[in-house]
Write a protein that holds these residues in place. Structure first.
Motif, PDB file in Angstrom:
ATOM      1  N   SER A 210       0.674  -1.195  -0.123  1.00 37.47           N
ATOM      2  CA  SER A 210      -0.036  -0.171  -0.062  1.00 37.47           C
ATOM      3  C   SER A 210       0.807   1.301  -0.123  1.00 37.47           C
ATOM      4  CB  SER A 210      -0.975   0.074   1.359  1.00 37.47           C
ATOM      5  OG  SER A 210      -0.058  -0.007   2.497  1.00 37.47           O
ATOM      6  N   ASP A 211       0.166   2.389  -0.490  1.00 39.39           N
ATOM      7  CA  ASP A 211       1.034   3.728  -0.316  1.00 39.39           C
ATOM      8  C   ASP A 211       1.281   4.107   1.194  1.00 39.39           C
ATOM      9  OD1 ASP A 211       2.210   6.166  -0.876  1.00 39.39           O
ATOM     10  OD2 ASP A 211       0.349   7.047  -1.741  1.00 39.39           O
ATOM     11  N   GLY A 214       2.476   7.795   1.268  1.00 40.14           N
ATOM     12  CA  GLY A 214       1.422   8.826   0.950  1.00 40.14           C
ATOM     13  C   GLY A 214       0.223   8.870   2.124  1.00 40.14           C
ATOM     14  N   GLY A 215       0.133   7.640   2.580  1.00 42.25           N
ATOM     15  CA  GLY A 215      -1.219   7.626   3.897  1.00 42.25           C
ATOM     16  C   GLY A 215      -0.578   8.228   4.785  1.00 42.25           C
ATOM     17  N   ASN A 339      -6.368   1.075   5.048  1.00 42.86           N
ATOM     18  CA  ASN A 339      -5.413   0.369   4.622  1.00 42.86           C
ATOM     19  C   ASN A 339      -6.303  -0.979   3.836  1.00 42.86           C
ATOM     20  OD1 ASN A 339      -2.798  -0.394   3.392  1.00 42.86           O
ATOM     21  ND2 ASN A 339      -2.292  -1.024   5.344  1.00 42.86           N
ATOM     22  N   GLN A 344      -5.451  -5.945  -0.950  1.00 42.89           N
ATOM     23  CA  GLN A 344      -3.897  -6.442  -1.185  1.00 42.89           C
ATOM     24  C   GLN A 344      -3.786  -7.603  -1.241  1.00 42.89           C
ATOM     25  OE1 GLN A 344      -1.732  -3.732   1.548  1.00 42.89           O
ATOM     26  NE2 GLN A 344       0.263  -4.974   1.211  1.00 42.89           N
ATOM     27  N   SER A 364       3.096  -4.142  -7.294  1.00 49.92           N
ATOM     28  CA  SER A 364       1.735  -3.389  -7.381  1.00 49.92           C
ATOM     29  C   SER A 364       1.489  -2.834  -6.152  1.00 49.92           C
ATOM     30  CB  SER A 364       0.484  -4.361  -7.482  1.00 49.92           C
ATOM     31  OG  SER A 364      -0.698  -3.573  -7.735  1.00 49.92           O
ATOM     32  N   ILE A 365       1.180  -1.284  -6.192  1.00 48.46           N
ATOM     33  CA  ILE A 365       0.820  -0.610  -5.154  1.00 48.46           C
ATOM     34  C   ILE A 365      -0.596  -0.081  -4.959  1.00 48.46           C
ATOM     35  CG2 ILE A 365       1.381   1.655  -3.910  1.00 48.46           C
ATOM     36  CD1 ILE A 365       3.863  -0.270  -4.046  1.00 48.46           C
ATOM     37  N   VAL A 366      -1.296  -0.509  -3.892  1.00 47.48           N
ATOM     38  CA  VAL A 366      -2.679  -0.076  -3.833  1.00 47.48           C
ATOM     39  C   VAL A 366      -2.824   1.166  -2.898  1.00 47.48           C
ATOM     40  CG1 VAL A 366      -3.604  -2.450  -3.894  1.00 47.48           C
ATOM     41  CG2 VAL A 366      -3.019  -1.381  -1.650  1.00 47.48           C
ATOM     42  N   SER A 367      -3.838   2.130  -3.364  1.00 51.24           N
ATOM     43  CA  SER A 367      -3.829   3.429  -2.618  1.00 51.24           C
ATOM     44  C   SER A 367      -4.872   3.407  -1.313  1.00 51.24           C
ATOM     45  CB  SER A 367      -4.557   4.372  -3.566  1.00 51.24           C
ATOM     46  OG  SER A 367      -5.836   3.834  -3.960  1.00 51.24           O
ATOM     47  N   THR A 368      -4.264   4.578  -0.688  1.00 54.93           N
ATOM     48  CA  THR A 368      -4.882   4.506   0.804  1.00 54.93           C
ATOM     49  C   THR A 368      -5.817   5.664   0.825  1.00 54.93           C
ATOM     50  OG1 THR A 368      -2.777   5.816   1.631  1.00 54.93           O
ATOM     51  CG2 THR A 368      -3.029   3.692   1.956  1.00 54.93           C
ATOM     52  N   GLU A 369      -6.574   6.029   2.038  1.00 51.95           N
ATOM     53  CA  GLU A 369      -7.581   6.873   1.953  1.00 51.95           C
ATOM     54  C   GLU A 369      -7.657   7.594   3.525  1.00 51.95           C
ATOM     55  OE1 GLU A 369     -12.365   7.927   0.699  1.00 51.95           O
ATOM     56  OE2 GLU A 369     -11.299   5.891   0.644  1.00 51.95           O
TER      57      GLU A 369
END
Length: 376
Positions: A210-211, A214-215, A339, A344, A364-369
């Motif tokens: 995961s990012d 960025g998270g 996350n 993932q 692969s990178i999955v985004s966070t929020e």
């Protein structure tokens, strides 16, 4: 049968007439059929239907039946229907062991968690989420997951031996630490291996992550936007990439805003979050916000803050990371970074399946929020 004296004798089961104490000649087969019939069994029930029997019933070749039962798409729908009807009528069950000998596949994948049992089976839902999601994804392609725990040097050796023995088609590594020898050892075995998270050691291994940077940055920017001036962090283990990256995201934002870093380190457990929070309050009593690198440590920090008489968020705002279910039920509900562990883990399985299919797989990178609740 060979006896101790070396002689051989042949044995069989015969029917003897109880009245005459004689064996009726050539009546053994008739007696056997009568027993089968009397017990409601079919004479051929003990024989497992074969591919040849299905082919004869369907009026096609053995190879056609083999292609159908193995799921190949080179057979026309009408022929497939005829074959499957014959399969159902005869009760044919594919011989998985024989097929595995031909394909050199076990249809099993090892999920190796580099943590001791008390950590894997703790209150951290990340592990159960990953195991469940990986299992569901593999079940959809008729494969199974084998859970292997590797939290000690002895278990590392057992895992390596098990994988080298050809018991699984591939390996998924979870929760790898910097000193973990398994990533390098398993890649040397030339077994397809993927990692849940970027490996902590320099090794050519596909991964899904995961990012984290960025998270963490989003969490700190949120606290700055809320007017917080002295923002501390409780970092995760620094021998893990997740811990390093979330600390880097925290530091990057504070550096850009000309604020100093205030850091304590935990180990992703609730207790370590409480201990780290008490340390942070002792070092800097005026801090007004804390970003914890996972929700369990944030929950522990909230407990320590209440014990110290600090109101949340009035005196100290708290932000976590992961968005576990318990984050919605803290008092107050915890602001956190979502996350997507389940997504993932599913992506990790697809990455491994790609390796097994054609040897290709890209990281692969999955985004966070950011999920805003009332703790901040």
């Amino acid at each position: 049968m060979r006896f101790l004296g070396g002689e051989r004798r042949r044995f069989g089961i015969v029917h003897v007439d109880s009245a005459t104490q004689r064996r009726p000649l050539k009546d053994g087969a008739l007696w056997y059929r009568e027993v089968i019939k009397r017990n409601g069994l079919r004479e051929n029930q003990m024989r497992r239907p074969t591919l040849e029997a299905v082919a004869a019933r369907a009026g096609v070749s053995r190879s056609t039946v083999s292609r159908v039962v193995n799921g190949q798409t080179t057979v026309t729908p009408d022929i497939r229907d005829v074959v499957m009807r014959a399969v159902n009528e005869l009760g044919y069950v594919p011989n998985g062991a024989a097929r595995n000998l031909v394909t050199q596949r076990t249809n099993s994948v090892a999920l190796v968690v580099s943590e001791p049992p008390n950590r894997v089976f703790s209150d951290d839902p990340m592990f159960s989420t990953v195991i469940r999601s990986a299992g569901i994804e593999l079940e959809a392609v008729n494969m199974q997951v084998v859970l292997l725990l590797a939290g000690s040097p002895e278990s590392h050796a057992r895992v390596e031996t098990y994988v080298a023995g050809g018991h699984v088609d591939g390996v998924m590594l979870v929760s790898s630490h910097g000193a973990d020898p398994l990533p390098v050892a398993l890649t040397r075995l030339r077994v397809p291996v993927v990692s849940y998270g970027r490996p902590a050691v320099p090794v050519a291994m596909p991964y899904v992550d995961s990012d984290n940077v960025g998270g963490a940055a989003a969490a700190v920017r949120h606290l700055l936007a809320r007017g917080r001036r002295r923002i501390a962090t409780i970092a995760g283990p620094l021998d893990m990439i997740g811990g390093q990256d979330r600390l880097a995201g925290y530091r990057d934002v504070l550096r850009d805003s000309d604020r100093r870093s205030i850091i304590a380190v935990g180990d992703f457990t609730r207790e370590s979050g409480a201990v780290a929070m008490r340390q942070l309050l002792a070092d800097d009593p005026d801090l007004d916000a804390v970003f914890a690198a996972n929700d369990l440590m944030a929950i522990g920090a909230m407990h320590a803050l209440r014990q110290a008489g600090r109101r949340i968020p009035d005196d100290v705002a708290v932000v976590g990371y992961d968005d576990i279910e318990a984050a919605r039920y803290t008092d107050p509900p915890l602001t956190t970074i979502h996350n997507p562990h389940a997504e993932q883990a599913a992506a990790m399985v697809r990455l491994l399946l790609g390796l097994l299919a054609d040897g290709s797989a890209d990281p692969s990178i999955v985004s966070t929020e950011l999920v805003v609740r009332t703790s901040s």
